[in-house]
Design a protein around this motif. Structure first.
Motif, PDB file in Angstrom:
ATOM      1  N   GLY A   1       5.619  -2.486  12.054  1.00 27.08           N
ATOM      2  CA  GLY A   1       5.524  -0.734  12.258  1.00 27.08           C
ATOM      3  C   GLY A   1       5.291  -0.362  13.712  1.00 27.08           C
ATOM      4  O   GLY A   1       5.907   0.428  13.874  1.00 27.08           O
ATOM      5  N   LEU A   2       4.750  -0.626  14.228  1.00 22.68           N
ATOM      6  CA  LEU A   2       3.965  -0.183  15.443  1.00 22.68           C
ATOM      7  C   LEU A   2       5.308   0.212  16.955  1.00 22.68           C
ATOM      8  O   LEU A   2       5.637   0.517  17.354  1.00 22.68           O
ATOM      9  N   ALA A   3       6.094  -1.111  16.752  1.00 24.04           N
ATOM     10  CA  ALA A   3       6.992  -1.881  17.264  1.00 24.04           C
ATOM     11  C   ALA A   3       8.052  -0.997  16.903  1.00 24.04           C
ATOM     12  O   ALA A   3       8.989  -0.491  17.832  1.00 24.04           O
ATOM     13  N   PHE A   4       8.619  -0.896  16.183  1.00 26.76           N
ATOM     14  CA  PHE A   4       9.424   0.098  15.342  1.00 26.76           C
ATOM     15  C   PHE A   4       9.224   1.596  16.224  1.00 26.76           C
ATOM     16  O   PHE A   4      10.247   1.666  16.373  1.00 26.76           O
ATOM     17  N   ASP A   5       8.177   1.843  15.224  1.00 27.79           N
ATOM     18  CA  ASP A   5       7.902   3.304  16.064  1.00 27.79           C
ATOM     19  C   ASP A   5       8.038   3.472  18.147  1.00 27.79           C
ATOM     20  O   ASP A   5       8.633   4.698  18.406  1.00 27.79           O
ATOM     21  N   ALA A   6       7.471   2.513  18.508  1.00 30.20           N
ATOM     22  CA  ALA A   6       7.539   3.030  19.781  1.00 30.20           C
ATOM     23  C   ALA A   6       9.264   2.534  20.496  1.00 30.20           C
ATOM     24  O   ALA A   6       9.422   2.941  21.340  1.00 30.20           O
ATOM     25  N   VAL A   7       9.728   2.094  19.850  1.00 31.18           N
ATOM     26  CA  VAL A   7      11.316   1.690  20.290  1.00 31.18           C
ATOM     27  C   VAL A   7      12.097   2.460  19.950  1.00 31.18           C
ATOM     28  O   VAL A   7      13.464   3.284  21.150  1.00 31.18           O
ATOM     29  N   ASP A   8      11.865   3.241  19.207  1.00 32.14           N
ATOM     30  CA  ASP A   8      12.531   4.725  18.389  1.00 32.14           C
ATOM     31  C   ASP A   8      12.589   6.147  19.454  1.00 32.14           C
ATOM     32  O   ASP A   8      12.705   6.307  20.651  1.00 32.14           O
ATOM     33  N   ARG A   9      10.866   5.497  20.366  1.00 28.26           N
ATOM     34  CA  ARG A   9      10.181   6.625  20.670  1.00 28.26           C
ATOM     35  C   ARG A   9      11.231   6.532  22.552  1.00 28.26           C
ATOM     36  O   ARG A   9      10.859   7.407  22.884  1.00 28.26           O
ATOM     37  N   ALA A  10      10.751   5.213  22.156  1.00 26.95           N
ATOM     38  CA  ALA A  10      11.347   4.934  23.551  1.00 26.95           C
ATOM     39  C   ALA A  10      12.668   5.465  24.092  1.00 26.95           C
ATOM     40  O   ALA A  10      13.579   5.576  25.158  1.00 26.95           O
ATOM     41  N   ARG A  11      13.736   5.621  22.436  1.00 25.16           N
ATOM     42  CA  ARG A  11      15.457   5.946  22.318  1.00 25.16           C
ATOM     43  C   ARG A  11      15.269   7.224  22.839  1.00 25.16           C
ATOM     44  O   ARG A  11      16.251   7.759  23.740  1.00 25.16           O
ATOM     45  N   ARG A  12      14.296   7.519  21.968  1.00 26.19           N
ATOM     46  CA  ARG A  12      14.732   9.396  21.976  1.00 26.19           C
ATOM     47  C   ARG A  12      14.347   9.756  23.068  1.00 26.19           C
ATOM     48  O   ARG A  12      14.352  10.960  24.207  1.00 26.19           O
ATOM     49  N   GLU A  13      12.665   9.535  24.664  1.00 25.58           N
ATOM     50  CA  GLU A  13      12.169  10.037  25.280  1.00 25.58           C
ATOM     51  C   GLU A  13      12.966   9.272  26.826  1.00 25.58           C
ATOM     52  O   GLU A  13      12.806   9.575  27.431  1.00 25.58           O
ATOM     53  N   GLY A  14      13.977   8.511  26.624  1.00 25.40           N
ATOM     54  CA  GLY A  14      14.983   7.837  28.127  1.00 25.40           C
ATOM     55  C   GLY A  14      14.370   7.327  28.717  1.00 25.40           C
ATOM     56  O   GLY A  14      14.009   7.471  29.696  1.00 25.40           O
ATOM     57  N   PHE A  15      12.828   6.412  27.813  1.00 20.52           N
ATOM     58  CA  PHE A  15      12.544   5.094  29.227  1.00 20.52           C
ATOM     59  C   PHE A  15      13.795   4.234  29.202  1.00 20.52           C
ATOM     60  O   PHE A  15      13.968   3.758  28.351  1.00 20.52           O
ATOM     61  N   ASP A  16      12.880   3.691  30.329  1.00 19.12           N
ATOM     62  CA  ASP A  16      14.140   2.154  30.861  1.00 19.12           C
ATOM     63  C   ASP A  16      13.981   1.236  30.121  1.00 19.12           C
ATOM     64  O   ASP A  16      15.248   0.212  29.186  1.00 19.12           O
ATOM     65  N   VAL A  17      13.019   0.325  30.024  1.00 23.95           N
ATOM     66  CA  VAL A  17      12.341  -0.717  29.320  1.00 23.95           C
ATOM     67  C   VAL A  17      10.697   0.121  28.203  1.00 23.95           C
ATOM     68  O   VAL A  17       9.721   0.714  28.392  1.00 23.95           O
ATOM     69  N   VAL A  18      10.990  -1.013  27.392  1.00 30.20           N
ATOM     70  CA  VAL A  18       9.581  -1.037  26.444  1.00 30.20           C
ATOM     71  C   VAL A  18       8.987  -2.442  26.508  1.00 30.20           C
ATOM     72  O   VAL A  18       9.702  -3.471  26.272  1.00 30.20           O
ATOM     73  N   LEU A  19       7.179  -2.582  27.275  1.00 28.26           N
ATOM     74  CA  LEU A  19       7.051  -4.092  27.134  1.00 28.26           C
ATOM     75  C   LEU A  19       6.211  -3.755  25.858  1.00 28.26           C
ATOM     76  O   LEU A  19       5.423  -3.697  25.689  1.00 28.26           O
ATOM     77  N   VAL A  20       5.914  -4.831  25.320  1.00 23.32           N
ATOM     78  CA  VAL A  20       5.620  -4.864  23.846  1.00 23.32           C
ATOM     79  C   VAL A  20       4.478  -6.265  24.014  1.00 23.32           C
ATOM     80  O   VAL A  20       5.411  -7.390  24.015  1.00 23.32           O
ATOM     81  N   ASP A  21       3.383  -6.491  23.880  1.00 23.12           N
ATOM     82  CA  ASP A  21       2.595  -7.162  23.674  1.00 23.12           C
ATOM     83  C   ASP A  21       2.358  -7.543  22.053  1.00 23.12           C
ATOM     84  O   ASP A  21       2.709  -6.416  21.190  1.00 23.12           O
ATOM     85  N   THR A  22       2.334  -8.725  21.956  1.00 25.18           N
ATOM     86  CA  THR A  22       2.156  -9.338  20.793  1.00 25.18           C
ATOM     87  C   THR A  22       0.019  -9.859  20.379  1.00 25.18           C
ATOM     88  O   THR A  22       0.372 -10.517  21.301  1.00 25.18           O
ATOM     89  N   ALA A  23       0.415  -9.662  19.025  1.00 23.29           N
ATOM     90  CA  ALA A  23      -0.212 -11.090  18.771  1.00 23.29           C
ATOM     91  C   ALA A  23      -0.792 -12.461  19.444  1.00 23.29           C
ATOM     92  O   ALA A  23       0.388 -12.604  19.300  1.00 23.29           O
ATOM     93  N   GLY A  24      -1.962 -12.745  19.990  1.00 20.79           N
ATOM     94  CA  GLY A  24      -2.145 -14.530  20.809  1.00 20.79           C
ATOM     95  C   GLY A  24      -2.152 -15.663  20.028  1.00 20.79           C
ATOM     96  O   GLY A  24      -3.440 -15.983  18.673  1.00 20.79           O
ATOM     97  N   ARG A  25      -0.702 -15.525  19.211  1.00 22.96           N
ATOM     98  CA  ARG A  25      -0.931 -17.145  18.047  1.00 22.96           C
ATOM     99  C   ARG A  25      -0.689 -18.193  18.575  1.00 22.96           C
ATOM    100  O   ARG A  25      -0.454 -19.048  19.067  1.00 22.96           O
TER     101      ARG A  25
END
Length: 312
Positions: A176-200
């Protein structure tokens, strides 16, 4: 890169790979001092190369080259190291691919995957810093919602890089966090989104399922996303890097590799094993802790430094 920068990079790379190189070259030197290259010598050399974490396929190619060129002739350790460097470079050169985040997609979404301790979050931070210096508008996503320390680490890198961080309370749904972040990035004109994930750990089925969920959810915002899924491997784990790559390829659709901590290991040859097995693009390597010590991968320089051969 200027000639001076190239020399500086090779010097740092040689220094970083010193432990790996010394392990390999000292074994070669002990066996080959003006020795005739017969079947017994080739067998010994193959064992040395496998023990240096290069893997059986690379070891076989290296010994086959020497057998073709120098069989039944006297050979020095320097000749062997030079021949080995050529073989390693031929293996790695087709996979040399600097990370290009200047594609048509906006925002360009990059997922970082790997086990805890691999240097994944630090690698994300160093890339963020380089991107913001180049004028990119970058959003960081603290997607390891299982560990407060991981969220804090991303936040620190956000401050260093001058980039905002999307985060949630510990225990929040990472997808859900990743979804919200990507949605925000599209709305606010970010060039790049870097997503950290749990150390699996590759053996943790539930965590790998969570990674798949993150990928599915991001795809709902942008069907082509994530545009990159970078596997960060710890150079100190040696041959275990192969099993990690295998698991993350299956779960996360890995598109490229970055190997870190090559400055503190005698197992740097494992990158050759990963290259042989999976043919994944190699974007960069980490040869130190500094913010500028993540360097674009240079196959020739890596091969020569690992084999203990001077700059070309």
């Amino acid at each position: 890169m200027s000639e001076g920068e190239k020399r500086g990079f090779f010097s740092r790379l040689t220094s970083g790979l010193r432990r790996s190189s010394e392990k390999l070259t000292s074994s070669v030197s002990a066996v080959f001092t003006k020795r005739k290259l017969d079947d017994e010598a080739l067998e010994e050399l193959e064992e040395i190369l496998i023990a240096a974490d290069l893997g059986a396929p690379a070891a076989a190619r290296a010994t086959a080259r020497l057998a073709r060129d120098r069989f039944d002739k006297e050979v020095t350790d320097e000749e062997i190291r030079t021949s080995l460097a050529t073989t390693l470079s031929e293996t790695l050169k087709p996979l040399e691919k600097p990370l290009d985040l200047g594609g048509a997609a906006k925002p360009e979404i990059v997922l970082f995957v790997g086990v805890n301790g691999s240097g994944k979050t630090t690698t994300l931070g160093k890339i963020a810093a380089a991107l913001t210096r180049s004028g990119k508008k970058v959003l960081l996503v603290a997607g390891d919602t299982f560990r407060a320390a991981a969220v804090e680490q991303v936040s620190v890198w956000g401050e260093r890089a001058g980039a905002p961080v999307e985060k949630r309370p510990i225990g929040a749904d990472a997808a859900g966090l990743a979804f919200d972040a990507v949605d925000r990035a599209r709305r606010e004109g970010f060039d790049v989104v870097l997503v950290d994930t749990a150390g699996r750990l590759q053996t943790k089925t539930a965590l790998m399922d969570e990674l798949r969920k993150i990928i599915r959810v991001i795809g709902k915002v942008d069907p082509d996303a994530p545009h990159h899924a970078i596997l960060v491997l710890d150079g100190t784990v040696g041959a275990n890097a192969v099993s990690q790559a295998e698991a993350f390829l299956e779960a996360g659709g890995v598109t490229g590799v970055i190997m870190t901590k090559l400055d503190g290991t005698a197992k740097g040859g494992a990158l050759v094993q990963v290259a042989d097995r999976f043919k994944l693009p190699i974007h960069a390597i980490g040869v130190g802790e500094g913010i500028d010590d993540l360097q674009p991968f240079d196959a020739d320089a890596f091969a020569r430094a690992l084999a203990g051969v001077g700059e070309a």
